[in-house]
Design an enzyme around this catalytic site. Structure first.
Site, PDB file in Angstrom:
ATOM      1  N   LYS A  22       3.089 -13.336 -19.690  1.00 10.93           N
ATOM      2  CA  LYS A  22       2.707 -11.948 -19.430  1.00 10.93           C
ATOM      3  C   LYS A  22       3.942 -11.053 -19.379  1.00 10.93           C
ATOM      4  CE  LYS A  22      -0.901 -11.671 -16.679  1.00 10.93           C
ATOM      5  NZ  LYS A  22      -1.480 -11.907 -15.342  1.00 10.93           N
ATOM      6  N   ARG A  92       1.454  -9.345 -10.224  1.00 10.32           N
ATOM      7  CA  ARG A  92       0.696 -10.208 -11.134  1.00 10.32           C
ATOM      8  C   ARG A  92       1.474 -11.481 -11.413  1.00 10.32           C
ATOM      9  NH1 ARG A  92       0.137  -6.313 -16.244  1.00 10.32           N
ATOM     10  NH2 ARG A  92      -1.694  -7.609 -16.650  1.00 10.32           N
ATOM     11  N   GLY A 101      -7.598 -17.434 -14.675  1.00  4.12           N
ATOM     12  CA  GLY A 101      -8.323 -17.546 -13.414  1.00  4.12           C
ATOM     13  C   GLY A 101      -7.600 -18.325 -12.340  1.00  4.12           C
ATOM     14  N   MET A 103      -4.399 -17.711 -10.878  1.00  2.00           N
ATOM     15  CA  MET A 103      -3.678 -16.955  -9.864  1.00  2.00           C
ATOM     16  C   MET A 103      -4.025 -15.479 -10.013  1.00  2.00           C
ATOM     17  SD  MET A 103      -0.176 -19.094 -10.078  1.00  2.00           S
ATOM     18  CE  MET A 103      -0.396 -19.558 -11.774  1.00  2.00           C
ATOM     19  N   ARG A 336      -1.479 -10.726 -25.675  1.00  2.00           N
ATOM     20  CA  ARG A 336      -1.112 -12.129 -25.934  1.00  2.00           C
ATOM     21  C   ARG A 336      -1.853 -12.571 -27.189  1.00  2.00           C
ATOM     22  NH1 ARG A 336      -4.207 -14.076 -20.596  1.00  2.00           N
ATOM     23  NH2 ARG A 336      -6.202 -13.172 -21.130  1.00  2.00           N
ATOM     24  N   HIS A 454     -12.036 -51.315 -27.998  1.00  2.00           N
ATOM     25  CA  HIS A 454     -13.111 -51.523 -28.966  1.00  2.00           C
ATOM     26  C   HIS A 454     -13.980 -50.285 -29.094  1.00  2.00           C
ATOM     27  CE1 HIS A 454     -17.123 -52.937 -30.236  1.00  2.00           C
ATOM     28  NE2 HIS A 454     -16.412 -53.681 -31.068  1.00  2.00           N
ATOM     29  N   SER A 763       2.173 -52.792 -44.450  1.00  2.00           N
ATOM     30  CA  SER A 763       1.373 -51.783 -43.755  1.00  2.00           C
ATOM     31  C   SER A 763       1.579 -52.021 -42.266  1.00  2.00           C
ATOM     32  CB  SER A 763      -0.095 -51.922 -44.132  1.00  2.00           C
ATOM     33  OG  SER A 763      -0.861 -51.021 -43.374  1.00  2.00           O
ATOM     34  N   CYS A 830      -1.463 -48.385 -40.749  1.00  2.00           N
ATOM     35  CA  CYS A 830      -2.917 -48.402 -40.622  1.00  2.00           C
ATOM     36  C   CYS A 830      -3.352 -48.530 -39.170  1.00  2.00           C
ATOM     37  CB  CYS A 830      -3.513 -49.516 -41.458  1.00  2.00           C
ATOM     38  SG  CYS A 830      -2.975 -51.151 -40.947  1.00  2.00           S
ATOM     39  N   TYR A 850       2.272 -43.565 -47.148  1.00  2.00           N
ATOM     40  CA  TYR A 850       0.988 -43.033 -46.695  1.00  2.00           C
ATOM     41  C   TYR A 850       0.714 -43.375 -45.237  1.00  2.00           C
ATOM     42  CZ  TYR A 850      -0.940 -47.769 -47.015  1.00  2.00           C
ATOM     43  OH  TYR A 850      -1.177 -49.113 -46.828  1.00  2.00           O
TER      44      TYR A 850
HETATM   45  P1  ADP Z   1      -5.158 -11.974 -15.420  1.00  2.00           P
HETATM   46  O1  ADP Z   1      -4.020 -12.830 -15.777  1.00  2.00           O
HETATM   47  O2  ADP Z   1      -6.183 -12.645 -14.588  1.00  2.00           O
HETATM   48  O3  ADP Z   1      -5.701 -11.235 -16.589  1.00  2.00           O
HETATM   49  P2  ADP Z   1      -3.712  -9.558 -14.730  1.00  2.00           P
HETATM   50  O4  ADP Z   1      -2.410  -9.679 -14.064  1.00  2.00           O
HETATM   51  O5  ADP Z   1      -3.699  -9.261 -16.183  1.00  2.00           O
HETATM   52  O6  ADP Z   1      -4.549 -10.861 -14.418  1.00  2.00           O
HETATM   53  O7  ADP Z   1      -4.502  -8.464 -13.952  1.00  2.00           O
HETATM   54  C1  ADP Z   1      -5.869  -8.311 -13.993  1.00  2.00           C
HETATM   55  C2  ADP Z   1      -6.225  -6.889 -14.262  1.00  2.00           C
HETATM   56  O8  ADP Z   1      -5.602  -6.026 -13.344  1.00  2.00           O
HETATM   57  C3  ADP Z   1      -5.751  -6.358 -15.604  1.00  2.00           C
HETATM   58  O9  ADP Z   1      -6.687  -6.591 -16.598  1.00  2.00           O
HETATM   59  C4  ADP Z   1      -5.612  -4.907 -15.397  1.00  2.00           C
HETATM   60  O10 ADP Z   1      -6.815  -4.247 -15.696  1.00  2.00           O
HETATM   61  C5  ADP Z   1      -5.324  -4.775 -13.926  1.00  2.00           C
HETATM   62  N1  ADP Z   1      -3.931  -4.380 -13.742  1.00  2.00           N
HETATM   63  C6  ADP Z   1      -2.857  -5.160 -13.656  1.00  2.00           C
HETATM   64  N2  ADP Z   1      -1.732  -4.446 -13.517  1.00  2.00           N
HETATM   65  C7  ADP Z   1      -2.106  -3.155 -13.493  1.00  2.00           C
HETATM   66  C8  ADP Z   1      -1.400  -1.914 -13.382  1.00  2.00           C
HETATM   67  N3  ADP Z   1      -0.092  -1.882 -13.287  1.00  2.00           N
HETATM   68  N4  ADP Z   1      -2.121  -0.791 -13.417  1.00  2.00           N
HETATM   69  C9  ADP Z   1      -3.464  -0.848 -13.549  1.00  2.00           C
HETATM   70  N5  ADP Z   1      -4.173  -1.962 -13.648  1.00  2.00           N
HETATM   71  C10 ADP Z   1      -3.517  -3.112 -13.634  1.00  2.00           C
HETATM   72 MG    MG Z   2      -4.788 -10.065 -17.725  1.00  2.00          MG
HETATM   73 MG    MG Z   3      -7.902 -12.963 -13.482  1.00  2.00          MG
END
Ligand code: ADP
Ligand code: MG
Ligand code: MG
Length: 881
Positions: A22, A92, A101, A103, A336, A454, A763, A830, A850
Site C-alpha cells: 500500500k 493504515r 481483511g 488488519m 494495486r 497413491h 528418464s 517422469c 523433456y
Molecule cells: P484495506 O486494506 O482494508 O483496504 P485501507 O487502509 O485501504 O484498508 O482503508 C480502508 C478504507 O479507508 C479505504 O478504502 C478508504 O476508503 C478509507 N481511507 C483510508 N485512508 C483514508 C484517508 N486518508 N482519507 C479518507 N479515507 C481513507
Molecule cells: Mg484498501
Molecule cells: Mg479492510
C-alpha cells in the site's frame, strides 16, 4: 541514525518490502502526479525492530514521526490537534503481500471533544464533524483496543430505530452528538479510562495496534494458508484524511480498471455518495454503479477515467483502485494490481499484449502456472464458497472441486454411485484395490500420505480432485466416521473438497464449469514459441493419452504397465503368473496376458499418433497384486487347481518387510526374465501393427526401472533384445526401438557413465530418487515433513519441488557422466516433479530434453518451461516477482 519513515514523495513502487504494498503504491501515485492526500509510511523494518527489541514505540521513532507530521502540516496549512482547523489522519496497515481483511484501518484520527468543534466550524458542517467523530471512536476502539464492534453498532441501530430512519445519512447532527457521548461511555466501561483526548497519544496507540495486528491469530492463519513468511512485518501508513462524508458532493468508492471475473476491458466499480471508508464494501447502503458518476459529477468522472488510464499504462496491468471525492475534488487512496480469476488473468494478459502495453514475454511471466488449474477443472462458485464452512485442510493433491456424500471404502462408493449418489471416497490412505472406488467417486480425501502418495498420483492421473494427507481429520474406516477437532461426520453426510487449496468444507457447494476461451488457446501458442523443453505426459490408458494430446502433450514420458494389470479381467491371470511355482506355469499365465498388453499398447500408440511413447516395464513389488482376503485366495486356488493352504504359503513367501526397497523393478526381471520378455514382445508387436497401418515413424522406447548397476541392466536388456529379435524373425519385419533406463537409484547417478554404455536414454524417476536420496519413505514422510516445514528446515517438501542441492546434484552428476559416454543421450524426467513449475525450471536449467507429467498438468508444464526459457534469456530474477 537509521531511517524508519518515508514520506510518500520519497518512496517508489519498487520499495514494497520496506514500505509494504500500500505504502509503495501511495508513493508511486504521488510521484506520477495523481492527487493523493499527503502522508508517510513507517517501514516494515520498524515493525521488525518493534518485535525483536522494543515492544513499544521507541523515542527516536517518535521523534521521526513528529518530523513527518510537521511536514504534512506545512504542506496542508493545517495542524494536528488544532482546535480551529484540525488535521486528521488515517492509520493504515500495509504488508508486503496484501492480506485482505487482516488488519483494519482507523480513520479520522486526531479528533477529540474540542477538535470536533473546530472541524465543524472550519467546514461549516457540524453533522459531518460528529459523523467523523463517532466513526473514529468506533474504529479506534475496535481496531486498537479490541472492544467488540457490536457494542457500537447496536447503539447506532437503536438510534436509527428511535428516530424512525433506515440510513445512517438520515441521522441529524444532534443524533450523532448523542451517539458520540454514548460511544465514549462504552469506551470508558470497557477500558476503565476516558477515551484518549491527546491526538499524539491516539496516534501512538494506533501505530502500536497495527504492529500488534501483524501477529493476531487471523493474520497468522492467513499467512500459513498462503505461504507468507512470518518475519516480514507490516508497514504503517499515516495519511491525512479526505472526506467522502461531507454531503452530496462527496463520496467514496472502489473500482477495477477491467472486469476481475472475466477480464473484459471495461471499468468495473461502485461508489456511495456521502460515505466514508469501508461503507461501500460493508454493504450498509446499496452502492451505485460507477457509470452513474458520469451523471452526478461529469468532471470528476472524466478526471477519474483519465487517471485509471494513466495508472494502467504506468503499472501495465489491471488496477484495483480506491478513491474518495471531497466536495467534488477527487483523491486516490490506493492502487494495486487487481486480484483476478485465471480466466481474467489470461484475457487481461492477451489484451494487454494486443493493446501494445506489454510484450508476449511479459504476459507469459505474469501467469502463475498453477493458476491454469482453474481453467482445466470445474471449480466452486466463488459466491457459494464465501458462505461455506471450512472444517479441515490437507494437501492440495489433485486440483478440482468436488461435493458428495462421504463413504469409507470402494465398495460402498460403487454401490452409492449405482444408486445415483455423488460420493467422496474417504480413506486413511488408498491402495490399488481402491481404484474402482476412486473412479466412481467425485473426489478423494485421505488422512495420510503426501503429494506422491497413491491417492495423489492416481487422482492426478485421472484428473480427479483429491485432498491427501489431511492431518486435521481422523478417519475411522471401521465405524465409518470422520472426526475433526470439533465434529463427527457419519457415512452419507455431505462434504466438499477443493483439490487446489486442500480445504475441506462441510456440506455441498455449487460448482461452475470454466470455459476454455479463445484467448487461452492463443496464450498457449505464445507459450510454445518460447519454451525449449518438450512436454510429455504420464499416461497409462488411451483415454489419458488422448486427453494429454488435447492439452498439448508431445509424447508419453511414462506409461506404467502395472496399472493395466489391476483390471478386473486381468488380475486373475496376473495372480496366477505371480504365484506360479514353475516356469511353465508362469509362461502359461503370461501367454494369456500377452494379447491384452499388445492391445493396450496398440491403442495407446493410436491415441498418440506417432508421438514418442516410453513404456516402462513392470515396476512394483509383486505382492501388491496378490489377494489378501481368504475368499479371494480361495477363488484363486480353485482356478489354479491347487490347495488353499499351499497357495497361502506361496503368498506369504512373497511378502516383504520393506517392499519399496525389495523385489521390484528390474530385480523382478533378473529373477523372472520371462515377464519383461512378454512385455517387450507386446510392445514390439503392437508397434509393428501400427507401422503396417501407416505409422512409418513409430519408434517405441522401452524403459527399464530401478537400475542401480550396469550389469543388471545388461542382463535384462540382453533378454529383451533376444525376445525382440525373435519377434522380428517370426514376423519377417522389423521396427526401430530404443532401450533406456529410469535413473532413480543414487548408485545409478554416480555410475551413469557405465549405465549409459547400455542405456540409450535416461528418464529421471525423481520420486524414488528423492525417496532413496533422502531415505524418506514416500508413503510415510507426509507425517513428519510438515514439521520440517513448520520449523523452517524445508520451505517445501522435496517430493513437491526437487531438492536442487542434493537430489538435483545427483541428477547433474548423472547427466555429466551419461553424456560423457553417449553425447546424444536423450534425457527426460517422469517423476511427479515434471509437473511442478519450479522443478520444471530446474529441468530447463539442467538441459533435459523433456519433462513428463500427468495430463492435467501438461499446460502448466508448458507455461513453466516457457517462463524458464524467458527468465534465462532476460536474466529475470525470480525473487523480483
Ligand atoms: P484495506 O486494506 O482494508 O483496504 P485501507 O487502509 O485501504 O484498508 O482503508 C480502508 C478504507 O479507508 C479505504 O478504502 C478508504 O476508503 C478509507 N481511507 C483510508 N485512508 C483514508 C484517508 N486518508 N482519507 C479518507 N479515507 C481513507
Ligand atoms: Mg484498501
Ligand atoms: Mg479492510
Amino acid at each position: 541514525m537509521s531511517k524508519y519513515i518515508y514520506s510518500f514523495h520519497e518512496g517508489t513502487k519498487d520499495m514494497k518490502s520496506l514500505l509494504g504494498g500500500k505504502g509503495a503504491n501511495l508513493a508511486e501515485m504521488t510521484n506520477i502526479g495523481l492527487p493523493v492526500p499527503p502522508g508517510f509510511t513507517i517501514t516494515t523494518k520498524a515493525c521488525t525492530k518493534f518485535y525483536a527489541e522494543e515492544k513499544t514505540l521507541w523515542p527516536e521513532l517518535k521523534e521521526e514521526i513528529k518530523v513527518h507530521l510537521k511536514e504534512v502540516e506545512e504542506s496542508l496549512g493545517k495542524k494536528f490537534s488544532d482546535v480551529e482547523n484540525p488535521l486528521l489522519f488515517s492509520v493504515r496497515s500495509g504488508a508486503v503481500f496484501s492480506m485482505p481483511g487482516m488488519m483494519d484501518t482507523i480513520l479520522n484520527l486526531g479528533l477529540n471533544d474540542t477538535a470536533v468543534i473546530g472541524l465543524a466550524n472550519s467546514t461549516g458542517n457540524e453533522r459531518f464533524a460528529y459523523d467523523s467523530y463517532r466513526r473514529f471512536i468506533q474504529m479506534f476502539s475496535d481496531v486498537a483496543m479490541e472492544i467488540p464492534k457490536v457494542r457500537f453498532e447496536s447503539l447506532l441501530e437503536d438510534m436509527k430505530e428511535n428516530k424512525g430512519v433506515t440510513n445512517d445519512t438520515e441521522l441529524s447532527s444532534d443524533d450523532l452528538k448523542e451517539l458520540v457521548e454514548l460511544f465514549k461511555e462504552v469506551y470508558k466501561e470497557e477500558m476503565n479510562e476516558d477515551f484518549p483526548q491527546d491526538p499524539m497519544r491516539q496516534l501512538e496507540l494506533a501505530i502500536e495496534a497495527v504492529f500488534a495486528s501483524w501477529n493476531n491469530p487471523r493474520a497468522i492463519i492467513y499467512r500459513k494458508l498462503n505461504d507468507i513468511p512470518h518475519d516480514l512485518g507490516t508497514a504503517v501508513n499515516v495519511q491525512s484524511m479526505v472526506f467522502g462524508n461531507m454531503g452530496d458532493t462527496s463520496g467514496t468508492g472502489v473500482a477495477f480498471t477491467r472486469n476481475p471475473a472475466n477480464g473484459e476491458n471495461k471499468l468495473f466499480g461502485e461508489f456511495l455518495i456521502n460515505a466514508q471508508g469501508e461503507d461501500v464494501v460493508a454493504g450498509i447502503r446499496t452502492p451505485n454503479h460507477i457509470d452513474k458518476l458520469k451523471d452526478i459529477m461529469p468532471e470528476v468522472y472524466n478526471e477519474f477515467i483519465d487517471a485509471t488510464k494513466i495508472l494502467e499504462e504506468h503499472y501495465k496491468d489491471m488496477q484495483d483502485i480506491e478513491f474518495t471525492i471531497e466536495n467534488k475534488k477527487l483523491f486516490f487512496l490506493q492502487t494495486r494490481n487487481g486480484k483476478r480469476t485465471a480466466q481474467a488473468a489470461i484475457n487481461v494478459a492477451v489484451d494487454l499484449v494486443e493493446e501494445g502495453l506489454i510484450t508476449k514475454e511479459e504476459a507469459i511471466l505474469r501467469i502463475e502456472p498453477n493458476q491454469l488449474n482453474q481453467l482445466l477443472h470445474p471449480n466452486f462458485d466463488e459466491k457459494s464458497l464465501k458462505n461455506a464452512e471450512a472444517i479441515a485442510k490437507g494437501l492440495p493433491a489433485s486440483p478440482g472441486a468436488a461435493s458428495g456424500k462421504v463413504y469409507f471404502n470402494a465398495e460402498d462408493v460403487v454401490k452409492a454411485k449405482n444408486r445415483g449418489e455423488r460420493c467422496i471416497l474417504v480413506r486413511q490412505e488408498t491402495s490399488p484395490e481402491d481404484i474402482e472406488g476412486m473412479i466412481s467417486a467425485e473426489g478423494i480425501l485421505t488422512a495420510r500420505g503426501g503429494m506422491t502418495s497413491h491417492a495423489a498420483v492416481v487422482a492426478r492421473g485421472m484428473g480427479k480432485c483429491c485432498v491427501a494427507g489431511c492431518n486435521d481429520i481422523r478417519v475411522d474406516e471401521e465405524n465409518k466416521i470422520i472426526k475433526t477437532k470439533t465434529m463427527t461426520l457419519k457415512e452419507g453426510e455431505f462434504i466438499s473438497i477443493d483439490g487446489s487449496t486442500g480445504i475441506v468444507y462441510l456440506g455441498e457447494i455449487e460448482k461452475v464449469l470454466p470455459e476454455l476461451s479463445g484467448n487461452f488457446g492463443k496464450f498457449m501458442e505464445w507459450v510454445d514459441e518460447f519454451r525449449k523443453l518438450k512436454i510429455r505426459t504420464n499416461a497409462d490408458t488411451p483415454k489419458d493419452a488422448a486427453q494429454a494430446v488435447v492439452f498439448g502433450a508431445e509424447g508419453i514420458g511414462l506409461c506404467r504397465t502395472e496399472h493395466m494389470f489391476f483390471d478386473d479381467e486381468r488380475i486373475p491371470a496376473v495372480r496366477r503368473m505371480i504365484v506360479s511355482s514353475s516356469l511353465e506355469e508362469r509362461k502359461e499365465a503370461l501367454d494369456q496376458l500377452l494379447p491384452m498388453q499388445r492391445k493396450d499398447f496398440y491403442e495407446i500408440y493410436k491415441a498418440m499418433g506417432e508421438r514418442s511413447v516410453t513404456i516402462r516395464l513392470l515396476d512394483p513389488p509383486l505382492h501388491e497384486f496378490l489377494p489378501t482376503k481368504d475368499e479371494e485366495i480361495k477363488d484363486l486356488s480353485d482356478s489354479m487347481n491347487i490347495d488353499f493352504d499351499e497357495l497361502k504359503d506361496r503368498i506369504e513367501n512373497i511378502a516383504e518387510v520393506n517392499p519399496m526397497l525389495g523385489h521390484r523393478g528390474c530385480r523382478l526381471a533378473v529373477t523372472y526374465p520371462e515377464i519383461y520378455r512378454m512385455q517387450a514382445r507386446a510392445i514390439i508387436e503392437a508397434a509393428l501393427d501400427v507401422k503396417n497401418e501407416g505409422f512409418e515413424n513409430i519408434k517405441p522406447e522401452i524403459m527399464i526401472p530401478l537400475v542401480g548397476h550396469k550389469k543388471e541392466l545388461k542382463y535384462v536388456k540382453d533378454e529383451i533384445v533376444e525376445e525382440i529379435s525373435q519377434v522380428f524373425e517370426e514376423r519377417e519385419e522389423s521396427v526401430e526401438y530404443l532401450i533406456g533406463t529410469m535413473i532413480e537409484v543414487p548408485r545409478a547417478c554416480v555410475t551413469a557413465d557405465e549405465i549409459a554404455e547400455e542405456a540409450e536414454f535416461f528418464s529421471f524417476g525423481t520420486n524414488d530418487l528423492t525417496q532413496m536420496g533422502f531415505g524418506f519413505s514416500r508413503d510415510d514422510a507426509g507425517k513428519f515433513l510438515s514439521d520440517y516445514e513448520d520449523k523452517n528446515i524445508f520451505t517445501k517438501s522435496p517430493f513437491e519441488a526437487i531438492d536442487r542441492d542434493g537430489v538435483g546434484k545427483l541428477m547433474k552428476i548423472a547427466i555429466e557422466l551419461g553424456t560423457k559416454t553417449r553425447p546424444d543421450i536423450h534425457l527426460g524426467i517422469c517423476g511427479e516433479h515434471g509437473g511442478d513449475p519450479s522443478s520444471v525450471e530446474f529441468c530447463h536449467v539442467l538441459g533435459l530434453d523433456y519433462v513428463s507429467c500427468s495430463p492435467y498438468r501438461v499446460p502448466i508444464a508448458r507455461l513453466a518451461a516457457a517462463q524458464a526459457a524467458i527468465r534465462e534469456r532476460t536474466n529475470y530474477n525470480q525473487n523480483d516477482k
